[in-house]
Design a protein around this motif. Structure first.
Motif, PDB file in Angstrom:
ATOM      1  N   ARG A   1      -5.115 -15.620  14.320  1.00 35.96           N
ATOM      2  CA  ARG A   1      -3.800 -14.945  13.741  1.00 35.96           C
ATOM      3  C   ARG A   1      -3.024 -15.738  12.969  1.00 35.96           C
ATOM      4  N   ALA A   2      -2.688 -15.031  11.946  1.00 37.31           N
ATOM      5  CA  ALA A   2      -1.657 -15.811  10.997  1.00 37.31           C
ATOM      6  C   ALA A   2      -0.853 -14.827  10.391  1.00 37.31           C
ATOM      7  N   GLU A   3       0.360 -15.639  10.132  1.00 38.46           N
ATOM      8  CA  GLU A   3       1.337 -14.963   9.620  1.00 38.46           C
ATOM      9  C   GLU A   3       1.333 -14.833   7.993  1.00 38.46           C
ATOM     10  N   VAL A   4       1.868 -13.503   7.619  1.00 43.71           N
ATOM     11  CA  VAL A   4       1.550 -13.231   6.083  1.00 43.71           C
ATOM     12  C   VAL A   4       3.105 -13.274   5.405  1.00 43.71           C
ATOM     13  N   ALA A   5       3.281 -13.545   4.443  1.00 40.24           N
ATOM     14  CA  ALA A   5       4.611 -13.197   3.578  1.00 40.24           C
ATOM     15  C   ALA A   5       4.137 -13.070   1.959  1.00 40.24           C
ATOM     16  N   PHE A   6       5.037 -12.293   1.477  1.00 39.18           N
ATOM     17  CA  PHE A   6       4.765 -12.164  -0.232  1.00 39.18           C
ATOM     18  C   PHE A   6       5.996 -12.315  -0.845  1.00 39.18           C
ATOM     19  N   ALA A   7       6.119 -12.290  -2.054  1.00 39.08           N
ATOM     20  CA  ALA A   7       7.352 -12.242  -2.963  1.00 39.08           C
ATOM     21  C   ALA A   7       6.738 -11.881  -4.458  1.00 39.08           C
ATOM     22  N   VAL A   8       7.334 -10.970  -5.032  1.00 37.75           N
ATOM     23  CA  VAL A   8       6.730 -10.525  -6.278  1.00 37.75           C
ATOM     24  C   VAL A   8       8.157 -10.584  -7.248  1.00 37.75           C
ATOM     25  N   ILE A   9       8.343 -11.354  -8.314  1.00 37.69           N
ATOM     26  CA  ILE A   9       9.552 -11.237  -8.984  1.00 37.69           C
ATOM     27  C   ILE A   9       9.929  -9.730  -9.320  1.00 37.69           C
ATOM     28  N   ASP A  10      11.383  -9.512  -9.444  1.00 39.30           N
ATOM     29  CA  ASP A  10      11.664  -8.222  -9.641  1.00 39.30           C
ATOM     30  C   ASP A  10      11.047  -7.352 -10.726  1.00 39.30           C
ATOM     31  N   ASP A  11      10.824  -8.013 -11.788  1.00 41.40           N
ATOM     32  CA  ASP A  11      10.477  -7.431 -13.262  1.00 41.40           C
ATOM     33  C   ASP A  11       8.983  -6.760 -12.929  1.00 41.40           C
ATOM     34  N   TYR A  12       8.432  -7.456 -11.838  1.00 40.25           N
ATOM     35  CA  TYR A  12       7.092  -6.990 -11.887  1.00 40.25           C
ATOM     36  C   TYR A  12       6.397  -6.194 -10.363  1.00 40.25           C
ATOM     37  N   GLN A  13       7.761  -5.787  -9.675  1.00 37.27           N
ATOM     38  CA  GLN A  13       7.621  -5.219  -8.364  1.00 37.27           C
ATOM     39  C   GLN A  13       7.275  -3.559  -8.903  1.00 37.27           C
ATOM     40  N   GLY A  14       6.802  -2.924  -7.917  1.00 36.92           N
ATOM     41  CA  GLY A  14       6.362  -1.506  -8.050  1.00 36.92           C
ATOM     42  C   GLY A  14       5.195  -1.285  -8.885  1.00 36.92           C
ATOM     43  N   GLN A  15       4.288  -2.380  -9.120  1.00 38.57           N
ATOM     44  CA  GLN A  15       3.234  -2.415 -10.214  1.00 38.57           C
ATOM     45  C   GLN A  15       1.731  -2.349  -9.378  1.00 38.57           C
ATOM     46  N   GLY A  16       1.996  -2.267  -8.159  1.00 34.81           N
ATOM     47  CA  GLY A  16       0.775  -2.555  -7.350  1.00 34.81           C
ATOM     48  C   GLY A  16       0.359  -4.017  -6.771  1.00 34.81           C
ATOM     49  N   LEU A  17       1.110  -5.028  -7.145  1.00 33.26           N
ATOM     50  CA  LEU A  17       0.952  -6.451  -6.936  1.00 33.26           C
ATOM     51  C   LEU A  17       0.996  -6.608  -5.434  1.00 33.26           C
TER      52      LEU A  17
END
Ligand SMILES: CC(C)(COP(=O)(O)OP(=O)(O)OC[C@H]1O[C@@H](n2cnc3c(N)ncnc32)[C@H](O)[C@@H]1OP(=O)(O)O)[C@@H](O)C(=O)NCCC(=O)NCCS
Length: 176
Positions: free
Chosen positions: A99-115
């Motif tokens: 079991r692993a804990e996952v976390a993400f961050a995409v810089i705002d200019d690139y959000q909503g692009q499927g990353l």
């Protein structure tokens, strides 16, 4: 060190730009810190549950000290003005066997692009290959984008809400 340490895949953003999703490398310190500087206050809050803009050497070391077994980190690299720039990332840390804990961050200019979805897919592929059974995450209840990425992942999902936080459990079923 597993083969995930050499992971690299090419992705196309919704606007047609190409990016690379690859394993974090020890030389990414400056690129990672530069990326943090480009993330909005709201996004930082959603990632760290606090507005955290500066990290101590020790904290930075922790984020870079990835063994690709119990701590796996991928970054998204875009070309900006002819130079590679880190514009997002995702990681998981094994918290107990299977079991692993996952976390993400995409810089705002690139959000909503499927990353977010792409990072989720690549991390799940690596996690499955190493025999993990579940990914867990703590998400602010107002963080619709993150919850949507988990819902879209195709992994069976359980949620439990406690005050402002949703505890998410994703089952990494075999995909054939
Ligand atoms: C959460 C995050 C990683 C998602 O990354 P992303 O690259 O924007 O994700 P995607 O583009 O793959 O998908 C986001 C989805 O949420 C949707 N979405 C975004 N904002 C939304 C909102 N307010 N309400 C409903 N849906 C929303 C998008 O339309 C998209 O869905 P679609 O694929 O059906 O169009 C990114 O927003 C982020 O870095 N946020 C700040 C840090 C954070 O919250 N980290 C999570 C901590 S676990």
């Amino acid at each position: 060190m597993s083969e995930a340490a050499n992971y690299s895949a090419s992705e196309t953003l919704r606007d047609g730009r190409r990016v690379e999703i690859r394993a974090l490398r020890p030389g990414d310190r400056a690129g990672l810190l530069a990326a943090v500087g480009r993330v909005s206050t709201q996004s930082l809050y959603r990632r760290f549950f606090a507005v955290k803009r500066s990290f101590s050497e020790r904290e930075t070391d922790f984020f870079l000290n990835v063994d690709f077994v119990d701590h796996v980190a991928l970054v998204v690299v875009a070309e900006e003005n002819g130079q590679p720039a880190i514009v997002g990332g995702g990681r998981y840390i094994v918290v107990e066997p299977g079991r692993a804990e996952v976390a993400f961050a995409v810089i705002d200019d690139y959000q909503g692009q499927g990353l977010g979805a792409a990072l989720m897919r690549h991390l799940a592929t690596i996690a499955r290959a190493t025999g993990l059974e579940e990914l867990i995450a703590e998400v602010l209840a107002e963080n619709a984008a993150m919850l949507k990425v988990f819902e879209k992942s195709g992994c069976p999902m359980r949620t439990k809400r406690e005050a402002d936080v949703v505890h998410v459990t994703l089952r990494l079923a075999e995909q054939g």
